[in-house]
Design a protein around this motif. Sequence first.
Motif, mmCIF file in Angstrom:
data_model
loop_
_atom_site.group_PDB
_atom_site.id
_atom_site.type_symbol
_atom_site.label_atom_id
_atom_site.label_comp_id
_atom_site.label_asym_id
_atom_site.label_seq_id
_atom_site.Cartn_x
_atom_site.Cartn_y
_atom_site.Cartn_z
ATOM 1 N N ASN A 43 1.229 -1.305 -0.245
ATOM 2 C CA ASN A 43 -0.485 -0.061 -0.214
ATOM 3 C C ASN A 43 0.772 0.847 -0.294
ATOM 4 N N ASN A 44 1.843 1.282 -0.575
ATOM 5 C CA ASN A 44 2.856 2.706 -0.330
ATOM 6 C C ASN A 44 2.990 3.060 0.578
ATOM 7 N N CYS A 45 3.506 2.405 1.495
ATOM 8 C CA CYS A 45 3.107 3.048 3.080
ATOM 9 C C CYS A 45 4.491 2.739 3.731
ATOM 10 N N ASP A 46 5.291 4.229 4.181
ATOM 11 C CA ASP A 46 6.366 3.911 4.863
ATOM 12 C C ASP A 46 5.951 3.895 6.018
ATOM 13 N N LEU A 47 7.020 3.134 7.620
ATOM 14 C CA LEU A 47 6.606 2.773 8.329
ATOM 15 C C LEU A 47 6.209 4.495 9.434
ATOM 16 N N VAL A 48 7.684 5.407 8.552
ATOM 17 C CA VAL A 48 7.325 6.694 10.034
ATOM 18 C C VAL A 48 5.314 7.391 9.446
ATOM 19 N N ASN A 49 4.543 6.354 8.284
ATOM 20 C CA ASN A 49 3.913 7.171 8.353
ATOM 21 C C ASN A 49 2.650 5.989 8.598
ATOM 22 N N PHE A 50 2.820 5.343 9.669
ATOM 23 C CA PHE A 50 1.904 4.083 10.112
ATOM 24 C C PHE A 50 0.787 4.974 10.676
ATOM 25 N N ASN A 51 0.913 5.699 11.134
ATOM 26 C CA ASN A 51 -0.415 6.058 12.051
ATOM 27 C C ASN A 51 -1.396 6.978 11.283
ATOM 28 N N ASP A 114 -5.247 -6.709 21.274
ATOM 29 C CA ASP A 114 -3.399 -7.317 21.231
ATOM 30 C C ASP A 114 -4.052 -6.018 19.467
ATOM 31 N N THR A 115 -3.026 -5.258 19.526
ATOM 32 C CA THR A 115 -2.784 -4.830 17.834
ATOM 33 C C THR A 115 -1.914 -4.295 17.187
ATOM 34 N N MET A 116 -1.482 -4.332 15.964
ATOM 35 C CA MET A 116 -0.378 -3.896 15.194
ATOM 36 C C MET A 116 0.226 -2.588 15.062
ATOM 37 N N THR A 117 1.059 -2.290 15.808
ATOM 38 C CA THR A 117 1.649 -0.783 15.740
ATOM 39 C C THR A 117 2.775 -1.339 15.012
ATOM 40 N N VAL A 118 3.687 0.090 15.187
ATOM 41 C CA VAL A 118 5.411 0.366 14.557
ATOM 42 C C VAL A 118 5.471 1.526 15.805
ATOM 43 N N THR A 130 5.754 -4.374 15.426
ATOM 44 C CA THR A 130 4.988 -5.076 16.587
ATOM 45 C C THR A 130 4.077 -5.294 17.035
ATOM 46 N N ARG A 131 3.753 -6.246 17.819
ATOM 47 C CA ARG A 131 2.700 -5.943 19.004
ATOM 48 C C ARG A 131 2.245 -5.028 19.523
ATOM 49 N N ARG A 132 1.315 -5.225 20.502
ATOM 50 C CA ARG A 132 1.166 -4.207 21.620
ATOM 51 C C ARG A 132 -0.404 -4.541 22.173
ATOM 52 N N SER A 133 0.049 -4.439 23.591
ATOM 53 C CA SER A 133 -1.247 -4.554 23.944
ATOM 54 C C SER A 133 -2.157 -3.066 24.443
ATOM 55 N N THR A 134 -3.334 -3.134 23.927
ATOM 56 C CA THR A 134 -3.673 -1.056 24.072
ATOM 57 C C THR A 134 -5.074 -1.385 24.136
ATOM 58 N N LYS A 135 -6.007 -0.516 24.038
ATOM 59 C CA LYS A 135 -7.453 -0.229 23.701
ATOM 60 C C LYS A 135 -8.049 0.228 22.415
ATOM 61 N N CYS A 136 -9.445 0.470 22.003
ATOM 62 C CA CYS A 136 -9.440 0.457 21.079
ATOM 63 C C CYS A 136 -10.991 0.868 21.041
ATOM 64 N N LYS A 137 -11.633 0.844 20.062
ATOM 65 C CA LYS A 137 -13.059 1.409 20.050
ATOM 66 C C LYS A 137 -13.067 -0.051 19.116
#
Length: 273
Positions: A43-51, A114-118, A130-137
């Motif tokens: 999807n042409n996404c750089d790690l810095v633009n993950f959010n 559990d979510t995926m993040t950078v 990496t993976r991390r545990s957090t809260k989301c809707k």
Amino acid sequence: MNILKQNEKNIKGVLTGFDRIVINGFSRQLNNCRQFLFYMIQNNCDLVNFNVFALEHTNSLCNHIDNIIKENNIPYKFLNSSKTSKNEVARKLYEENPVDEGLVCAIASMEVCDTMTVKGNKQTQKLEVTRRSTKCKHYYLYMIDKDFGWMYLKIQTWFPFNIQIYLNGREYICKQLDKENIHYERYNNCLIDIDDIEKAQEISDHLHNMNLERKFDGIVSKYNNLLPRFEKHLGHGYFWTVFECEYATDIMFKTREHLENIFPSLVEKAFFT
């Protein structure tokens, strides 16, 4: 003690089958760090633009579900506490706004997952997936399905967008008995009388051989508008696994008195063994 043999003359029927079933659905690729990175590259996404990339997905999904809620004009409730019983809330909303089939209501809450993040790696001084545990809707979409009756679809609104489906084998049996115009009596989640017990058992056994994956894929495709995107870049949709499953036996006595005569001994046996 064999209850069925000892009380055969006082029993009018026995029904066995699935009861409460919870199915988890997840994308194996989106739950794998290396393959998730591949999805970002596709999807042409750089790690810095993950959010920005992740928020675009989340907003697209939330807007899609919100539009479905509005189009179907169903009750929606956001719960401030994830500990509140969603089923009780949904049942109450259903009593206030009954429907014969389709969506009943939508409930949302912030829940741990559990979510995926950078994030940065202190050792390599580089960004990494990496993976991390957090809260989301999370959305809970309660519905009355034409085959399974009362059920819900739970969907996580952040990567990897995991899904959970709840259904009940007894609901399925009742739904099919209604279609066959076979009279039955139900107390909570127990069938206490059925005019055609053999047919009910046949219906229950049919659930063992149903192609549930196709059914679940069809349900999810209605509510997760991101699915075509995942399938295009990853080649697969959701992988379904059994999270919780109950198998129950309903023993129907001819009269209440017949059961009351042996009930104390049943309780004692169950308690001590």
